[in-house]
Design an enzyme around this catalytic site. Structure first.
Site, PDB file in Angstrom:
ATOM      1  N   ARG A   1      28.722 -64.210 -94.637  1.00 33.24           N
ATOM      2  CA  ARG A   1      28.579 -65.678 -94.536  1.00 33.24           C
ATOM      3  C   ARG A   1      27.446 -66.092 -95.462  1.00 33.24           C
ATOM      4  NH1 ARG A   1      26.198 -65.338 -88.452  1.00 33.24           N
ATOM      5  NH2 ARG A   1      24.656 -63.785 -88.955  1.00 33.24           N
TER       6      ARG A   1
ATOM      7  N   ARG B   1      35.394 -60.720 -80.755  1.00 34.78           N
ATOM      8  CA  ARG B   1      34.254 -61.449 -81.328  1.00 34.78           C
ATOM      9  C   ARG B   1      34.495 -62.954 -81.311  1.00 34.78           C
ATOM     10  NH1 ARG B   1      33.421 -58.625 -87.107  1.00 34.78           N
ATOM     11  NH2 ARG B   1      31.289 -59.342 -86.771  1.00 34.78           N
TER      12      ARG B   1
ATOM     13  N   LYS C   1      33.682 -66.598 -89.041  1.00 31.15           N
ATOM     14  CA  LYS C   1      33.760 -65.138 -89.083  1.00 31.15           C
ATOM     15  C   LYS C   1      35.182 -64.695 -89.433  1.00 31.15           C
ATOM     16  CE  LYS C   1      31.084 -63.355 -85.880  1.00 31.15           C
ATOM     17  NZ  LYS C   1      30.827 -63.172 -84.432  1.00 31.15           N
TER      18      LYS C   1
ATOM     19  N   GLY D   1      23.804 -66.148 -81.759  1.00 32.98           N
ATOM     20  CA  GLY D   1      23.396 -65.738 -80.417  1.00 32.98           C
ATOM     21  C   GLY D   1      23.922 -66.635 -79.307  1.00 32.98           C
TER      22      GLY D   1
ATOM     23  N   SER E   1      11.474-106.316 -99.185  1.00 37.90           N
ATOM     24  CA  SER E   1      11.223-104.923 -98.864  1.00 37.90           C
ATOM     25  C   SER E   1      11.479-104.793 -97.367  1.00 37.90           C
ATOM     26  CB  SER E   1       9.779-104.562 -99.205  1.00 37.90           C
ATOM     27  OG  SER E   1       9.522-103.253 -98.797  1.00 37.90           O
TER      28      SER E   1
ATOM     29  N   ASP F   1       8.988-102.058 -88.137  1.00 33.37           N
ATOM     30  CA  ASP F   1       8.975-103.227 -87.249  1.00 33.37           C
ATOM     31  C   ASP F   1      10.379-103.756 -87.021  1.00 33.37           C
ATOM     32  OD1 ASP F   1       6.372-103.205 -86.582  1.00 33.37           O
ATOM     33  OD2 ASP F   1       5.711-104.703 -88.046  1.00 33.37           O
TER      34      ASP F   1
ATOM     35  N   CYS G   1      10.393 -99.823 -97.137  1.00 38.20           N
ATOM     36  CA  CYS G   1       9.063 -99.232 -97.112  1.00 38.20           C
ATOM     37  C   CYS G   1       8.690 -98.698 -95.732  1.00 38.20           C
ATOM     38  CB  CYS G   1       8.026-100.237 -97.586  1.00 38.20           C
ATOM     39  SG  CYS G   1       7.937-101.687 -96.537  1.00 38.20           S
TER      40      CYS G   1
ATOM     41  N   GLU H   1      11.420-107.796 -91.757  1.00 36.82           N
ATOM     42  CA  GLU H   1      11.124-106.928 -90.621  1.00 36.82           C
ATOM     43  C   GLU H   1      11.404-107.599 -89.284  1.00 36.82           C
ATOM     44  OE1 GLU H   1       6.976-105.844 -90.826  1.00 36.82           O
ATOM     45  OE2 GLU H   1       6.487-107.686 -91.874  1.00 36.82           O
TER      46      GLU H   1
ATOM     47  N   TYR I   1      15.286 -99.252-104.503  1.00 40.14           N
ATOM     48  CA  TYR I   1      14.356 -98.137-104.351  1.00 40.14           C
ATOM     49  C   TYR I   1      14.054 -97.848-102.886  1.00 40.14           C
ATOM     50  CZ  TYR I   1      10.700-101.545-103.325  1.00 40.14           C
ATOM     51  OH  TYR I   1       9.963-102.546-102.739  1.00 40.14           O
TER      52      TYR I   1
ATOM     53  N   HIS J   1       0.432 -93.231 -83.514  1.00 40.72           N
ATOM     54  CA  HIS J   1      -0.440 -93.599 -84.626  1.00 40.72           C
ATOM     55  C   HIS J   1      -0.862 -92.364 -85.407  1.00 40.72           C
ATOM     56  CE1 HIS J   1      -4.390 -94.512 -86.467  1.00 40.72           C
ATOM     57  NE2 HIS J   1      -3.806 -95.662 -86.763  1.00 40.72           N
TER      58      HIS J   1
ATOM     59  N   ARG K   1      -0.863-101.227 -98.303  1.00 43.45           N
ATOM     60  CA  ARG K   1      -1.375-102.037 -97.188  1.00 43.45           C
ATOM     61  C   ARG K   1      -2.824-102.361 -97.500  1.00 43.45           C
ATOM     62  NH1 ARG K   1       0.420 -97.386 -95.108  1.00 43.45           N
ATOM     63  NH2 ARG K   1       2.366 -97.353 -93.917  1.00 43.45           N
TER      64      ARG K   1
ATOM     65  N   MET L   1      27.219 -67.363 -78.490  1.00 36.45           N
ATOM     66  CA  MET L   1      28.442 -66.954 -77.809  1.00 36.45           C
ATOM     67  C   MET L   1      28.514 -65.431 -77.733  1.00 36.45           C
ATOM     68  SD  MET L   1      31.091 -69.839 -78.983  1.00 36.45           S
ATOM     69  CE  MET L   1      30.844 -69.450 -80.676  1.00 36.45           C
TER      70      MET L   1
ATOM     71  N   GLY M   1      10.979-103.663 -93.990  1.00 34.45           N
ATOM     72  CA  GLY M   1       9.962-102.985 -93.183  1.00 34.45           C
ATOM     73  C   GLY M   1      10.666-102.456 -91.951  1.00 34.45           C
TER      74      GLY M   1
HETATM   75  P1  ADP Z   1      27.327 -62.052 -83.660  1.00 34.31           P
HETATM   76  O1  ADP Z   1      28.055 -63.287 -84.073  1.00 34.31           O
HETATM   77  O2  ADP Z   1      26.448 -62.231 -82.488  1.00 34.31           O
HETATM   78  O3  ADP Z   1      26.694 -61.365 -84.825  1.00 34.31           O
HETATM   79  P2  ADP Z   1      29.452 -60.157 -83.931  1.00 34.31           P
HETATM   80  O4  ADP Z   1      30.823 -60.499 -83.520  1.00 34.31           O
HETATM   81  O5  ADP Z   1      29.186 -60.231 -85.381  1.00 34.31           O
HETATM   82  O6  ADP Z   1      28.463 -61.071 -83.108  1.00 34.31           O
HETATM   83  O7  ADP Z   1      29.191 -58.705 -83.366  1.00 34.31           O
HETATM   84  C1  ADP Z   1      27.989 -58.191 -82.884  1.00 34.31           C
HETATM   85  C2  ADP Z   1      27.704 -56.832 -83.485  1.00 34.31           C
HETATM   86  O8  ADP Z   1      28.795 -55.945 -83.296  1.00 34.31           O
HETATM   87  C3  ADP Z   1      27.477 -56.897 -84.981  1.00 34.31           C
HETATM   88  O9  ADP Z   1      26.413 -56.061 -85.326  1.00 34.31           O
HETATM   89  C4  ADP Z   1      28.756 -56.395 -85.557  1.00 34.31           C
HETATM   90  O10 ADP Z   1      28.563 -55.800 -86.796  1.00 34.31           O
HETATM   91  C5  ADP Z   1      29.223 -55.385 -84.507  1.00 34.31           C
HETATM   92  N1  ADP Z   1      30.681 -55.288 -84.522  1.00 34.31           N
HETATM   93  C6  ADP Z   1      31.547 -56.286 -84.308  1.00 34.31           C
HETATM   94  N2  ADP Z   1      32.805 -55.881 -84.469  1.00 34.31           N
HETATM   95  C7  ADP Z   1      32.748 -54.557 -84.790  1.00 34.31           C
HETATM   96  C8  ADP Z   1      33.723 -53.558 -85.093  1.00 34.31           C
HETATM   97  N3  ADP Z   1      35.008 -53.873 -85.141  1.00 34.31           N
HETATM   98  N4  ADP Z   1      33.289 -52.337 -85.363  1.00 34.31           N
HETATM   99  C9  ADP Z   1      31.966 -52.046 -85.343  1.00 34.31           C
HETATM  100  N5  ADP Z   1      31.003 -52.921 -85.071  1.00 34.31           N
HETATM  101  C10 ADP Z   1      31.372 -54.177 -84.804  1.00 34.31           C
HETATM  102 MG    MG Z   2      27.565 -61.013 -86.532  1.00 35.10          MG
HETATM  103 MG    MG Z   3       5.407-104.610 -90.161  1.00 42.06          MG
END
Ligand code: ADP
Ligand code: MG
Ligand code: MG
Length: 889
Positions: A350, A95, A25, A104, A775, A780, A842, A756, A862, A466, A572, A106, A777
C-alpha cells in the site's frame, strides 16, 4: 452479482482500481498477482457483501456460499491442499480490508483450518513442533477475535505450563508441550462458552468471515471512522488467503518494508524482519526485529545481521520487487512479506504513511526520477503537515519525563524557564534567557510576555482560546488547556499532580502533541531544504489565489515574506497600543472627558503609530498592506482587577472609585458586539483620524527615503451599514486632503471594509458602492452567524465533535452552510456593483486547507494567514487549483 474475486498464479479477477469493492488490501493483492509477483493464492469477499450483511440482519446473500466454495477449491488447487483434508491440509488467513487503511481497527485470523486431525496431518507433512505451535496460536487468535474469549486466559495457561516445566521462552517448549497446551486451551474455551471449540473447518471459516464483517462496527472502528470522516456505508471486504509460514526455521522469516525511509524520505529499502517468525510477531514486540538493509544496521550499530546479510538472495529478490512495485504504483510502498524456507511471498502493499519531511523529499525526488509529474508531486504533500517543518521539534531520542498534557494548540517545541506573568517573561527574555510563559489563561494584556516567551502554556482554554490563536499567529509553540496544572502566582509555584515547579524552573512543551515535560529536552532546529523551495515554486506556478499574511509587527512581516507572503491582509493596530510606553497615552485618550484632552493624548500616539507603519512598509517593499483601524472595545486597554485599577488610578492621578466606574462603563463581555469597531470610530472620530494620518504620512516618509510605496488598503472593521463606512471615509479623505496641502502630495490608498456581520454580507451590494475591497473577517462572522462565542466555545465544540453533531470545528474550517453561504452572497452581490472589487479573507480560516479550497472556488483574490501558515496556504491554494482543473476534465 459477483460477490467473490479470486487471485493467484499470476492472474486475478480484480485490480488495484477496485479498492471500493475489494478493499485496499484485496485490490492490491489482486494487482500484485496480475503483475506476476509471488502472492499466495486467495480471494476477496466484496464490501457489497458487508453492506448486505448489515442490511439483512447479519446474513449473507444466498449465492455467497457456493461462490466461496468454488473460490476455495481454486485456492486449494493452486496451493496444493484442501481445507479440512488431513492428508493435504490447506490453512488460510482471514483478513479485513476497507477502502482506506484503518490500522489496527479490524481483525485478522491466521492459521485457520487446523483441528485435531489436520494438525496431526500437518505434523506428519512438516514437523510436529511447528504444527502444534500453529494450532495453539490459532486457538488463541480465533477464540479472541471470533469467540470473544479473553486473550489473557491463554497467556495464563501458557505461563503456568512454562513455569511447571521450568523454562522461560516459548521456543523452549517442544511438540508434546504444545500439543498439551492446545488441549488445555480448548478445554478452557469449552468452559468459558459452554460449547466446544469448533473442529469443523467450515464453521471456523464462516465464523471468521462473520467476525471480520462484525469488526467493521466495533467500538474502536466506529470511533476511528468518525475521527477520519470515513463513511459507515463503505464497509470492509474480507480476504481469505492461503497461509505461508515464516516460522519454518532459519531460512524462513517475516517482515515489513518501505521502499523509502518513511521518516526522512531517503531512497532505500527500509524496514525490519524476524527470522523464524509469523507476521504478528514483528508488531507484537516480543522479539526485537532486525533491519533489512545493511546500511541501516551499520548506522544503528546493530550486532545481529541485516536481512541483506542473513538472506542475501531473498533480499535481492525483495529489492527487485520493491523497485517494481514503486514504479508501478508511482508512490512509496509499505509492504508485508514472508519467506518460507527460502521462498519469498508478498502479503500486502500500500502507499506508505510518511512524515512531512519525507513527503516533501519523496515528492520532489520522484518528479526528478520521472515517476510522477509536478502536479502529482504537489498533491502528495499534506499542506497542514508543512507547519511542522517550520518549527523546532523534540529530539526523538531525548530522555523525557512528562508532567502534564493539554491541547496541541500551536506547533513546535520550546524549552525555557517558567514565568507566571507577562512582565516576568519579558524580564527573563531581556536577560537573554529562554522563557515559557505559564498562565491560567492569557488576555490581550499578556501580548508582550507572549512575544518575549519561547512558548506558552495555559491551564485553561481550547484550540481557539486567546492563547492558542495569538500563539499560532506569532508562531510560538503553545499547549493550552492543561487542566491538571494549578498555578499559584503569588507564591510562584505550579503543581501538576505530584510535581511541584517553581518560577525559574525549566520545562519543555511540545505544541505538536500537547505534552509538557520537566526540565530541558533537546530540540531539533528545522532545516528548510532545497526540496521545500522547489515544491513551493511548483505550487506558486499553479495557484490563482494570492497568499498574504496577518502581521502586526515588522518582525512578523519579515518572517512571512521569508515564507513567501505577497502582502499583508490584516495589520491590526491595537497591538501597537499595548506597549508599556504607550499604554499610558492610550489610557489618557480613552479616559479623556474633553475632546481637546483626547486630541492631546492622540498627538502623543501619532508619531509612534507612524513609526510602526514606516517599519512595516519598509519590510513590505511595495506589496499591498491592509491596515485595520482600531477595533476592540476600549475596556481591553484598561486595567481589570481591583489591584490593577488602584495602581493605574494612582499613576494617572484618578480616584479609584471614579476609575472603576469608567472601566465598568466601557466593559464588554463576549462576543463583544457593542461599542467597538467602526462604532468606536464614529463616536471618537479623532482616533481614526490619527491612525489615517499615521498611515499616510508613514507611506510618504518611506517613499521620500527612497523606498517603494506600498499599496495602501485602509480597512474599517465591523461595518453593518454603508452609511457607517461613508462617515468614516469622509473623515479619512479629509485627512488625505489636509496632507496634500501640507506636503504637496499624498499616497494613493483604497478604503474597504471587513465583512464580519451577517448584515454586512447581505448588504454587500450597498456597501460595495463605497468599499473598494472586502476582507472577510471569518472569525467574527462565524461567531455572529452561528451564535457561538469563540472564547467560550472550546468545551462544547469538542463535545459536539465527539457526539457527531458537527464534523468540523467552525472556527478552524469555514462552516459551509452558514458562514460559507454568506461569503458567497457577499462576493456575488459586491461584485455585481463593482466588478473589480478586491476580495480576501483574513480570519484564522485563511490558513486552513479546506477553507482555502472554498475561497478558491468562491473566486476570492487572496487568503491571509499567520506567517507560519503562509507555506501551508501556498500549497493548499495550488491543490485547490489542481482540484478544479481535474473537475473540469
Ligand atoms: P493488518 O491489516 O492488521 O496488517 P493483515 O491482514 O495484514 O492485518 O495480517 C496481519 C499479519 O498476518 C500480517 O503480518 C500479515 O503479513 C500476516 N498474514 C496475513 N495473511 C497471511 C498469510 N496468508 N500468510 C502468512 N502471513 C499472513
Ligand atoms: Mg497488514
Ligand atoms: Mg472582527
Amino acid at each position: 452479482m459477483k460477490w467473490v474475486y479470486s487471485f493467484g498464479d499470476g492472474k486475478a479477477d480484480g485490480t488495484a482500481a477496485m479498492k471500493n469493492l475489494l478493499g485496499g488490501k484485496g485490490a492490491n493483492l489482486a494487482e500484485m498477482s496480475n503483475l506476476g509477483l509471488p502472492v499466495p493464492p486467495g480471494f476477496s469477499i466484496t464490501t457489497e457483501v458487508c453492506s448486505y450483511f448489515y442490511k439483512h440482519d447479519q446474513t449473507y446473500p444466498a449465492e455467497l456460499r457456493p461462490a466461496v466454495e468454488a473460490a476455495l477449491a481454486e485456492v486449494g488447487t493452486m496451493a496444493q491442499g484442501r481445507l479440512g483434508d488431513a492428508a493435504r491440509p490447506l490453512l488460510v488467513s482471514v483478513r479485513s480490508g476497507a477502502r482506506v487503511s484503518m490500522p489496527g481497527m479490524m481483525d485478522t485470523v491466521l492459521n485457520l483450518g487446523l483441528n485435531a486431525e489436520t494438525t496431526e496431518g500437518l505434523a506428519k507433512l512438516t514437523d510436529a513442533r511447528f504444527a502444534y505451535d500453529s494450532y495453539r496460536r490459532f486457538i488463541q487468535m480465533y477464540s479472541d477475535v471470533v469467540l470473544g474469549v479473553e486473550h489473557s486466559l491463554f497467556e495464563e495457561i501458557l505461563d503456568s505450563e512454562k513455569e511447571a516445566k521450568g523454562v522461560d521462552l516459548d521456543t523452549e517448549l517442544n511438540a508434546d508441550d504444545l500439543k498439551k497446551i492446545a488441549g488445555l486451551f480448548k478445554e478452557r474455551v469449552h468452559k468459558e462458552l459452554g460449547r466446544p471449540f469448533p473442529e469443523d473447518v467450515h464453521e471456523q471459516l464462516w465464523g471468521a468471515v462473520g467476525a471480520v464483517f462484525g469488526s467493521w462496527n466495533s467500538a474502536r472502528a466506529v470511533t476511528y471512522r468518525r475521527l477520519h470522516n470515513i463513511p459507515e456505508e463503505w464497509g470492509t471486504a474480507v480476504t481469505v488467503q492461503a497461509m505461508v509460514f515464516g516460522n519454518r526455521g532459519e531460512t524462513s522469516a517475516t517482515g515489513v518494508a518501505f521502499t523509502r525511509d518513511p521518516a526522512t524520505g531517503e531512497r532505500m529499502l527500509y524496514g525490519e524482519f524476524l527470522i523464524n517468525a509469523q507476521g504478528e510477531d514483528v508488531v507484537a514486540g516480543l522479539r526485537t526485529p532486525q533491519p533489512i538493509a545493511k546500511v541501516v544496521r551499520e548506522r544503528q550499530g546493530g550486532k545481529r545481521p541485516a536481512m541483506e546479510e542473513a538472506l542475501p538472495k531473498t533480499f535481492a529478490e525483495l529489492s527487485a520487487i520493491c523497485a517494481r512495485l514503486e514504479a508501478h504504483f508511482r508512490d512509496m510502498q509499505d509492504l508485508e512479506f514472508t519467506v518460507q524456507e527460502g521462498k519469498l511471498f508478498m502479503l500486502q502493499t500500500r502507499n506508505g504513511k510518511r512524515t512531512a519531511e519525507a513527503a516533501l523529499k519523496i515528492a520532489v525526488d520522484m518528479e526528478r526520477e520521472g515517476l510522477i509529474d509536478k502536479q502529482t508531486a504537489i498533491g502528495r504533500v499534506d499542506p497542514s503537515a508543512l507547519d511542522q517543518l517550520l518549527h523546532p521539534t523534540l529530539d526523538p531520542s531525548a530522555q523525557k519525563e512528562q508532567i502534564a498534557i493539554g491541547l496541541a494548540a500551536s506547533p513546535g517545541a520550546a524549552t525555557g524557564e517558567i514565568a507566571f506573568t507577562a512582565d516576568e517573561a519579558e524580564k527573563v527574555a531581556a536577560e537573554r534567557r529562554d522563557v515559557i510563559l505559564v498562565r491560567t489563561e492569557t488576555s490581550p494584556e499578556d501580548i508582550h510576555g507572549m512575544h518575549a516567551a519561547r512558548g506558552i502554556l495555559t491551564a485553561r482554554g481550547g484550540m481557539t482560546s486567546h492563547a492558542a490563536v495569538v500563539a499560532r499567529g506569532m508562531g510560538r509553540p503553545c499547549v493550552s488547556g492543561a487542566g491538571m496544572l494549578k498555578i499559584d502566582i503569588a507564591n510562584g509555584v505550579m503543581t501538576a499532580g505530584k510535581h511541584v515547579l517553581k518560577r525559574g524552573d525549566i520545562i519543555t512543551i511540545d505544541g505538536a502533541t500537547g505534552c509538557v515535560y520537566k526540565g530541558r529536552v533537546g530540540l531539533r532546529q528545522p532545516e528548510l531544504t532545497g526540496d521545500f523551495s522547489t515544491l513551493m515554486g511548483w505550487a506558486d506556478s499553479i495557484r490563482h489565489l494570492k497568499v498574504r499574511t496577518n502581521a502586526d509587527t515588522p518582525q512578523d512581516a519579515a518572517t512571512a515574506r521569508k515564507f513567501g507572503a505577497e502582502g499583508i491582509g490584516l495589520c491590526r493596530t491595537e497591538h501597537m497600543f499595548f506597549d508599556e510606553h504607550r499604554i499610558v497615552a492610550v489610557r489618557q485618550m480613552i479616559l479623556a472627558d474633553e475632546e481637546s484632552e483626547r486630541k492631546a493624548a492622540l498627538a502623543k500616539l501619532l508619531p509612534m503609530q507612524r513609526h510602526d507603519f514606516e517599519e512595516i512598509f519598509k519590510v513590505m517593499e511595495g506589496l499591498p498592506v491592509t491596515i485595520r483601524l482600531l477595533d476592540p472595545p476600549l475596556h481591553e486597554f484598561l486595567p481589570q482587577s481591583e489591584q490593577q485599577i488602584s495602581a493605574v488610578a494612582r499613576d494617572m492621578g484618578w480616584g479609584f472609585v471614579e476609575l472603576r466606574a469608567k472601566v465598568n462603563q466601557l466593559h464588554e463581555s463576549n462576543p463583544m458586539l457593542g461599542h467597538r469597531g467602526v462604532r468606536l470610530g464614529i463616536t471618537y472620530p479623532e482616533i481614526y483620524e490619527m491612525q489615517a494620518r499615521a498611515i499616510l504620512e508613514a507611506a510618504l516618509n518611506v517613499e521620500a527615503a527612497g523606498g517603494v510605496p506600498v499599496q495602501l488598503e485602509i480597512m474599517i472593521p465591523l461595518v453593518a451599514w454603508k452609511q457607517e463606512l461613508d462617515r468614516v471615509k469622509e473623515r479619512i479623505d479629509a485627512i488625505a486632503a489636509a496632507i496634500t496641502t501640507e506636503r504637496g502630495k499624498v499616497p494613493s490608498y483604497m478604503i474597504g471594509t471587513m465583512i464580519e456581520l451577517p448584515r454586512a454580507a447581505l448588504q454587500a451590494a450597498q456597501i460595495a458602492k463605497s468599499a473598494e475591497f472586502f476582507s472577510f473577517g471569518t472569525n467574527d462572522l462565524t461567531q455572529t452567524t452561528i451564535g457561538i462565542s469563540r472564547d467560550d466555545a472550546g468545551m462544547f465544540l469538542t463535545d459536539y465533535l465527539n457526539k457527531g453533531v458537527i464534523t468540523r470545528d467552525p472556527f478552524v474550517t469555514i462552516d459551509a452552510a452558514g458562514v460559507g453561504e454568506l461569503v458567497k452572497i457577499a462576493a456575488q452581490r459586491g461584485r455585481s456593483v463593482r466588478a473589480n472589487l478586491k476580495l480576501g479573507i483574513c480570519g484564522e480560516h485563511g490558513g486552513d486547507p479546506d477553507s482555502i479550497r472554498f475561497c478558491h472556488e468562491t473566486g476570492l483574490d487572496y487568503v491571509s494567514c499567520s506567517p507560519f501558515r503562509v507555506p501551508v496556504a501556498r500549497l493548499a491554494a495550488a491543490q485547490a487549483a489542481l482540484a478544479s482543473i481535474n473537475e473540469v476534465d
